[in-house]
Design a protein around this motif. Structure first.
Motif, mmCIF file in Angstrom:
data_model
loop_
_atom_site.group_PDB
_atom_site.id
_atom_site.type_symbol
_atom_site.label_atom_id
_atom_site.label_comp_id
_atom_site.label_asym_id
_atom_site.label_seq_id
_atom_site.Cartn_x
_atom_site.Cartn_y
_atom_site.Cartn_z
ATOM 1 N N VAL A 43 47.381 38.540 37.802
ATOM 2 C CA VAL A 43 47.963 38.801 39.130
ATOM 3 C C VAL A 43 49.460 38.505 39.104
ATOM 4 C CG1 VAL A 43 48.006 38.047 41.550
ATOM 5 C CG2 VAL A 43 45.813 38.440 40.409
ATOM 6 N N SER A 44 49.837 37.394 38.456
ATOM 7 C CA SER A 44 51.260 37.018 38.380
ATOM 8 C C SER A 44 52.087 38.045 37.630
ATOM 9 C CB SER A 44 51.413 35.642 37.719
ATOM 10 O OG SER A 44 51.228 35.720 36.305
ATOM 11 N N LYS A 45 51.437 38.779 36.735
ATOM 12 C CA LYS A 45 52.118 39.812 35.955
ATOM 13 C C LYS A 45 52.027 41.192 36.620
ATOM 14 C CE LYS A 45 53.595 37.399 32.459
ATOM 15 N NZ LYS A 45 55.047 37.290 32.184
ATOM 16 N N GLY A 46 51.376 41.254 37.775
ATOM 17 C CA GLY A 46 51.242 42.523 38.468
ATOM 18 C C GLY A 46 50.285 43.486 37.796
ATOM 19 N N GLN A 47 49.375 42.962 36.970
ATOM 20 C CA GLN A 47 48.451 43.809 36.211
ATOM 21 C C GLN A 47 47.052 43.857 36.803
ATOM 22 O OE1 GLN A 47 49.530 45.756 33.816
ATOM 23 N NE2 GLN A 47 51.584 44.879 34.023
ATOM 24 N N SER A 48 46.758 42.970 37.743
ATOM 25 C CA SER A 48 45.429 42.936 38.358
ATOM 26 C C SER A 48 45.559 42.671 39.849
ATOM 27 C CB SER A 48 44.556 41.840 37.730
ATOM 28 O OG SER A 48 44.234 42.147 36.395
ATOM 29 N N PRO A 49 44.632 43.215 40.629
ATOM 30 C CA PRO A 49 44.635 42.932 42.073
ATOM 31 C C PRO A 49 44.236 41.485 42.330
ATOM 32 C CG PRO A 49 42.698 44.222 41.473
ATOM 33 C CD PRO A 49 43.544 44.134 40.240
ATOM 34 N N SER A 50 44.762 40.913 43.385
ATOM 35 C CA SER A 50 44.454 39.504 43.696
ATOM 36 C C SER A 50 43.047 39.349 44.263
ATOM 37 C CB SER A 50 45.476 38.930 44.682
ATOM 38 O OG SER A 50 45.500 39.709 45.872
ATOM 39 N N ASP A 51 42.531 40.402 44.905
ATOM 40 C CA ASP A 51 41.185 40.333 45.473
ATOM 41 C C ASP A 51 40.147 40.264 44.350
ATOM 42 O OD1 ASP A 51 39.314 40.781 47.874
ATOM 43 O OD2 ASP A 51 38.654 42.291 46.421
ATOM 44 N N PRO A 52 39.279 39.234 44.374
ATOM 45 C CA PRO A 52 38.304 39.066 43.278
ATOM 46 C C PRO A 52 37.379 40.263 43.089
ATOM 47 C CG PRO A 52 38.438 37.059 44.586
ATOM 48 C CD PRO A 52 39.228 38.095 45.318
ATOM 49 N N MET A 53 36.977 40.920 44.176
ATOM 50 C CA MET A 53 36.081 42.058 44.039
ATOM 51 C C MET A 53 36.783 43.249 43.393
ATOM 52 S SD MET A 53 33.204 40.990 44.798
ATOM 53 C CE MET A 53 32.397 42.572 44.608
ATOM 54 N N GLN A 54 38.067 43.433 43.720
ATOM 55 C CA GLN A 54 38.818 44.503 43.073
ATOM 56 C C GLN A 54 39.049 44.187 41.597
ATOM 57 O OE1 GLN A 54 42.342 45.877 45.151
ATOM 58 N NE2 GLN A 54 41.403 45.459 47.149
ATOM 59 N N PHE A 55 39.258 42.908 41.303
ATOM 60 C CA PHE A 55 39.407 42.492 39.903
ATOM 61 C C PHE A 55 38.104 42.741 39.146
ATOM 62 C CE2 PHE A 55 39.503 38.815 36.750
ATOM 63 C CZ PHE A 55 40.302 39.486 35.841
ATOM 64 N N PHE A 115 40.724 39.293 25.581
ATOM 65 C CA PHE A 115 40.992 40.693 25.246
ATOM 66 C C PHE A 115 41.347 41.524 26.481
ATOM 67 C CE2 PHE A 115 38.387 39.386 21.503
ATOM 68 C CZ PHE A 115 39.429 39.457 20.586
ATOM 69 N N THR A 116 40.874 41.113 27.651
ATOM 70 C CA THR A 116 41.305 41.786 28.880
ATOM 71 C C THR A 116 42.791 41.567 29.102
ATOM 72 O OG1 THR A 116 39.123 41.566 29.913
ATOM 73 C CG2 THR A 116 40.994 41.909 31.383
ATOM 74 N N ILE A 117 43.247 40.348 28.891
ATOM 75 C CA ILE A 117 44.673 40.036 29.070
ATOM 76 C C ILE A 117 45.530 40.880 28.136
ATOM 77 C CG2 ILE A 117 46.422 38.238 28.672
ATOM 78 C CD1 ILE A 117 44.242 36.232 29.722
ATOM 79 N N ILE A 118 45.178 40.906 26.869
ATOM 80 C CA ILE A 118 45.984 41.661 25.906
ATOM 81 C C ILE A 118 45.952 43.148 26.227
ATOM 82 C CG2 ILE A 118 46.220 42.280 23.460
ATOM 83 C CD1 ILE A 118 45.145 39.454 22.832
ATOM 84 N N PHE A 119 44.800 43.649 26.639
ATOM 85 C CA PHE A 119 44.671 45.054 27.015
ATOM 86 C C PHE A 119 45.590 45.395 28.187
ATOM 87 C CE2 PHE A 119 42.682 48.235 29.790
ATOM 88 C CZ PHE A 119 42.551 49.305 28.918
ATOM 89 N N LEU A 120 45.630 44.539 29.197
ATOM 90 C CA LEU A 120 46.352 44.862 30.423
ATOM 91 C C LEU A 120 47.859 44.629 30.333
ATOM 92 C CD1 LEU A 120 43.848 43.615 33.131
ATOM 93 C CD2 LEU A 120 44.507 45.976 32.651
#
Length: 290
Positions: free
Chosen positions: A122-134, A241-246
């Motif tokens: 979220v801090s990197k702008g790569q994922s939505p902050s809402d847990p369900m959207q994540f 691996f999600t982090i590296i992917f995103l």
């Protein structure tokens, strides 16, 4: 993100935070025991013959009661029989299997490991902050089916390739980088461990190492070398691996990190908007240069 090269300090700090948060990581020598045996030799490309340098199984013991008592492992194990492992054969996802996918994601999202990963993304702008959207983002990255073989149906997904394993045209093993799947396949005599991979005899890994390079055969096919975390939780692997992917848009990303005592190269290949494959390569451990 640069490929390989120097240690990525920012990701190393983050992954060490994930490492410290991984309370579901099993303890070598207590929760499981591995038997490394011999150093595996060279296997020619396309060959399905490998000299067996390990007469016994890699896993001598795993506390399955403990494994299945941890919610994330229990849900993870329920996913391992949901796939047709031959590429080119379309996957059929039943409503029960879809439910199992969601139960697994719900379980890992409750862990500190995934909460830490989510906060960073979220801090990197790569994922939505809402847990369900994540959660939906994770589903698309790991469970959304895609075409791996040209002309075939939707025959693969990131989770199947990385955690379950696949065979290509009945000639080679692809993926299968997860220790729980390795153990269960070995238990049922589907995997034959051939030995550890290292550059020289003096570089013998330790039996308490949490990252190994392995050689094995599966379904009669040889995997010349495959990197795998050992003992770590499924949420840790998925988070890493999600982090590296995103955080990268490259077709192939290779990043060097220092996690605990391990110098690792973490590799992720994209398949469109999903994971194609991902795995660790052990560079060194215990300050040894491999």
């Amino acid at each position: 993100m640069a490929r390989g090269g120097d240690v990525n300090q920012e990701l190393s700090e983050l992954l060490n935070e994930l490492w410290r948060s991984d309370v579901n990581r099993l303890k070598p020598g207590t929760d499981y025991t591995i038997n490394l045996q011999g150093r595996a030799g060279y296997v020619a490309r396309g060959s399905n013959y490998a000299r067996d340098k390990a007469r016994e199984s890699l896993f001598s013991y795993v506390n399955e009661d403990k494994l299945k008592s941890i919610e994330t492992y229990a849900h993870f194990i329920s996913l391992l029989d949901n796939y047709e492992t031959s590429t080119g054969v379309s996957e059929i996802v039943t409503s029960e299997e879809m439910r199992e996918n969601h139960l697994f994601l719900d379980a890992i999202l409750e862990t500190d490991v995934m909460k830490c990963a989510h906060k960073y993304l979220v801090s990197k702008g790569q994922s939505p902050s809402d847990p369900m959207q994540f959660k939906r983002q994770l589903y698309d990255i790991w469970f959304r089916l895609y075409h791996r073989e040209r002309g075939g149906g939707e025959d693969s997904c990131g989770f199947e390739h990385v955690f379950v394993g696949e065979t290509k045209y009945g000639r080679e093993v692809m993926g299968l980088h997860n220790w729980v799947q390795f153990y269960l396949q070995e238990k049922h005599d589907h995997i034959d461990y051939k030995g550890y991979k290292a550059r020289a005899n003096k570089d013998t890994p330790d039996e308490d190492d949490h990252v190994l390079n392995l050689q094995f055969s599966w379904k009669g096919l040889v995997k010349p070398v495959g990197g795998s975390f050992i003992g770590v939780s499924p949420e840790f692997e998925l988070a890493v691996f999600t982090i590296i992917f995103l955080v990268s848009t490259e077709k192939m990303t290779s990043v060097v990190v220092k996690v605990d005592e391990y110098m690792l190269e973490l590799v992720v290949y994209r398949h469109g908007r999903a994971i194609g494959t991902s795995f660790p390569k052990l560079i060194s451990s215990n300050n040894k240069d491999l």
